[in-house]
Design a protein around this motif. Structure first.
Motif, PDB file in Angstrom:
ATOM      1  N   PRO A 130     -10.670   3.914   3.585  1.00  0.00           N
ATOM      2  CA  PRO A 130     -10.172   3.648   4.936  1.00  0.00           C
ATOM      3  C   PRO A 130      -9.233   2.450   5.007  1.00  0.00           C
ATOM      4  O   PRO A 130      -8.454   2.331   5.943  1.00  0.00           O
ATOM      5  N   VAL A 132      -6.514   0.264   2.671  1.00  0.00           N
ATOM      6  CA  VAL A 132      -5.785   0.161   1.413  1.00  0.00           C
ATOM      7  C   VAL A 132      -4.737  -0.934   1.557  1.00  0.00           C
ATOM      8  O   VAL A 132      -3.991  -0.963   2.528  1.00  0.00           O
ATOM      9  N   ALA A 133      -4.711  -1.841   0.609  1.00  0.00           N
ATOM     10  CA  ALA A 133      -3.715  -2.917   0.628  1.00  0.00           C
ATOM     11  C   ALA A 133      -3.024  -2.968  -0.722  1.00  0.00           C
ATOM     12  O   ALA A 133      -3.673  -2.913  -1.758  1.00  0.00           O
ATOM     13  N   LEU A 134      -1.729  -3.004  -0.697  1.00  0.00           N
ATOM     14  CA  LEU A 134      -0.977  -3.062  -1.942  1.00  0.00           C
ATOM     15  C   LEU A 134       0.018  -4.204  -1.864  1.00  0.00           C
ATOM     16  O   LEU A 134       0.824  -4.289  -0.932  1.00  0.00           O
ATOM     17  N   ASP A 135      -0.039  -5.069  -2.850  1.00  0.00           N
ATOM     18  CA  ASP A 135       0.927  -6.162  -2.911  1.00  0.00           C
ATOM     19  C   ASP A 135       2.315  -5.613  -3.202  1.00  0.00           C
ATOM     20  O   ASP A 135       2.460  -4.594  -3.859  1.00  0.00           O
ATOM     21  N   ASP A 136       3.336  -6.335  -2.741  1.00  0.00           N
ATOM     22  CA  ASP A 136       4.677  -6.023  -3.210  1.00  0.00           C
ATOM     23  C   ASP A 136       4.695  -6.251  -4.712  1.00  0.00           C
ATOM     24  O   ASP A 136       4.165  -7.242  -5.209  1.00  0.00           O
ATOM     25  N   VAL A 144      -2.481   8.558  -0.661  1.00  0.00           N
ATOM     26  CA  VAL A 144      -3.448   7.674  -0.021  1.00  0.00           C
ATOM     27  C   VAL A 144      -4.084   8.423   1.145  1.00  0.00           C
ATOM     28  O   VAL A 144      -3.385   8.872   2.056  1.00  0.00           O
TER      29      VAL A 144
ATOM     30  N   ASN B  25       5.001  -1.154   0.540  1.00  0.00           N
ATOM     31  CA  ASN B  25       3.801  -1.596   1.235  1.00  0.00           C
ATOM     32  C   ASN B  25       4.016  -1.590   2.747  1.00  0.00           C
ATOM     33  O   ASN B  25       3.125  -1.261   3.516  1.00  0.00           O
ATOM     34  N   ARG B  32      -0.836   3.180   8.193  1.00  0.00           N
ATOM     35  CA  ARG B  32      -2.285   2.930   8.066  1.00  0.00           C
ATOM     36  C   ARG B  32      -3.058   3.225   9.352  1.00  0.00           C
ATOM     37  O   ARG B  32      -4.049   3.955   9.323  1.00  0.00           O
ATOM     38  N   ARG B  35      -4.020   6.847  10.226  1.00  0.00           N
ATOM     39  CA  ARG B  35      -5.047   7.545   9.444  1.00  0.00           C
ATOM     40  C   ARG B  35      -4.543   8.856   8.856  1.00  0.00           C
ATOM     41  O   ARG B  35      -5.259   9.843   8.810  1.00  0.00           O
ATOM     42  N   LEU B  38      -1.005   9.951   3.102  1.00  0.00           N
ATOM     43  CA  LEU B  38       0.328   9.494   2.698  1.00  0.00           C
ATOM     44  C   LEU B  38       0.521   9.743   1.212  1.00  0.00           C
ATOM     45  O   LEU B  38      -0.215   9.213   0.378  1.00  0.00           O
TER      46      LEU B  38
END
Lengths: 208, 188
Positions: A130, A132-136, A144, B25, B32, B35, B38
């Motif tokens: 639920p 999701v975090a992604l760095d540059d 996803v 990002n 996000r 929901r 992606l």
């Protein structure tokens, strides 16, 4: 068999900071705060698979785990956290409460609470979580799935959130990892444990 | 215009969005809260490199697309972002791309393309676009460039035509030289 030494699993920067503050914002059983810990960032111990270690097969555990070596197969950590360190190379489907990727991962990634890929981290596969975090600077190729119902379906849960501390209710991964497990991390030969299916809950068709 | 393209995603989900270009990002942050599912193909750089062959080879193009653009017709896409592709890919590869993508488009699917004006210089390393919000997208990369190349010299009416099976639904020319185009499958 492999390095079972413990070290703090504190994630120190970037997207993982938010992780830590959320996950470790309140004291919890089994969480140790060292004297030099930064305010708001707690440290808890985790098992480590060292850089010279290579594991093939299913890996299950009831504690946090840091992988700096190579693992292929499947990883089931229930409601615990997995960190794939910058040296870590994992070819496996991963099931954990939260996952941080500093190294490389090929496989599907099921994070019941969260998943983060740091700068320099690389994931090729699908992420079902639920948050999701992604760095540059992170590399990601796959899908996803952020819909909560898809996450619940993947974990065989029906909407209830982990209550924090009760491992049996939230260890999840459908029936594959149900039942009592020994404490700690155990590497076992590959089994017929079936990865949860998410397709049924993904939807996305037929709209106009 | 981008707002029109994305507006349906704010209700009646879940929806599925495929970004064929590089991962951003910022784009994920916009999606996000919706929901949605992606997909990130991150295929542009590899396909652009393949497309630089002197002699177009559709067979090799199809092989490259199988590797870099996995699709599953049973999990179709409602929205597809084709940002930068029309600047870097030759016609034969765009045709192969649509051949591969078409079976994986949901009923009512729409595709969104960003195209620089013909002949304008673009970085040799493909442009990275990102969503700023549900109304705006902009170029956010690459950070380093190995020089520049001219965009494909197709004029505006020809470029969308390079994508077989699609027709232009909306088009807008921005002051910075970008064309923004919404496409829809002809058969749908």
């Amino acid at each position: 068999m492999f390095d079972m030494g413990k070290r703090g699993s504190r994630q120190e920067e970037s997207v993982a900071d938010e992780f830590e503050k959320d996950r470790f914002g309140a004291p919890a059983p089994g969480v140790a705060a060292p004297r030099d810990a930064r305010p708001g960032v707690r440290v808890r111990e985790a098992a480590i698979i060292g850089p010279s270690i290579q594991i093939e097969g299913d890996l299950r555990g009831d504690e946090d785990l840091i992988i700096e070596g190579k693992v292929s197969g499947a990883i089931h950590l229930g409601e615990h956290a997995l960190t794939i360190g910058s040296n870590g190379k994992v070819k496996a489907d991963v099931y954990a409460n939260s996952v941080i990727v500093d190294g490389s991962l090929e496989g599907d990634l099921y994070g019941y609470e969260r998943v983060a890929i740091r700068k320099g981290g690389s994931v090729k596969g699908n992420i079902i979580s639920p948050r999701v975090a992604l760095d540059d600077g992170a590399r990601f190729k796959g899908t996803v799935e952020m819909d909560q119902s898809a996450v619940d379906s993947a974990f065989g849960r029906t909407g209830q959130r982990p209550s924090g501390g009760s491992s049996s209710a939230a260890s999840g991964q459908n029936a594959a990892s149900s039942g009592s497990r020994p404490s700690g991390v155990a590497a076992t030969p590959p089994t017929a444990a079936k990865a949860p299916e998410v397709a049924a809950a993904s939807g996305g068709s037929g709209k106009s | 215009m981008l707002g029109d393209f994305l507006a349906p995603l704010t209700a009646n989900g879940p929806w599925a969005v495929l970004d064929v270009g590089p991962f951003s990002n910022a784009t994920m942050n916009v999606f996000r809260p919706l929901r949605c599912r992606l997909g990130v193909a991150d295929a542009l750089e590899a396909l652009a490199a393949e497309g630089q062959r002197e002699k177009p080879d559709p067979t090799l193009y199809r092989y490259a697309l199988r590797e870099h653009l996995p699709v599953d017709p049973e999990r179709p896409w409602d929205r597809v972002l084709l940002w930068g592709l029309l600047d870097y890919l030759p016609d034969a590869m765009l045709a192969a791309l649509m051949e591969r993508l078409s079976p994986a488009l949901a009923a009512g699917a729409r595709l969104h393309a960003m195209i620089m004006s013909p002949g304008r210089a673009v970085p040799a390393t493909p442009l990275v676009y990102a969503l700023l919000d549900l109304q705006r997208a902009d170029v956010v990369g690459p950070v380093e460039s190995g020089g520049t190349v001219a965009t494909a010299r197709r004029d505006m009416p020809q470029r969308p035509g390079a994508l077989p099976g699609l027709q232009v639904e909306q088009s807008r020319l921005h002051v910075d030289g970008r064309h923004e185009v919404i496409l829809r499958p002809v058969a749908h």
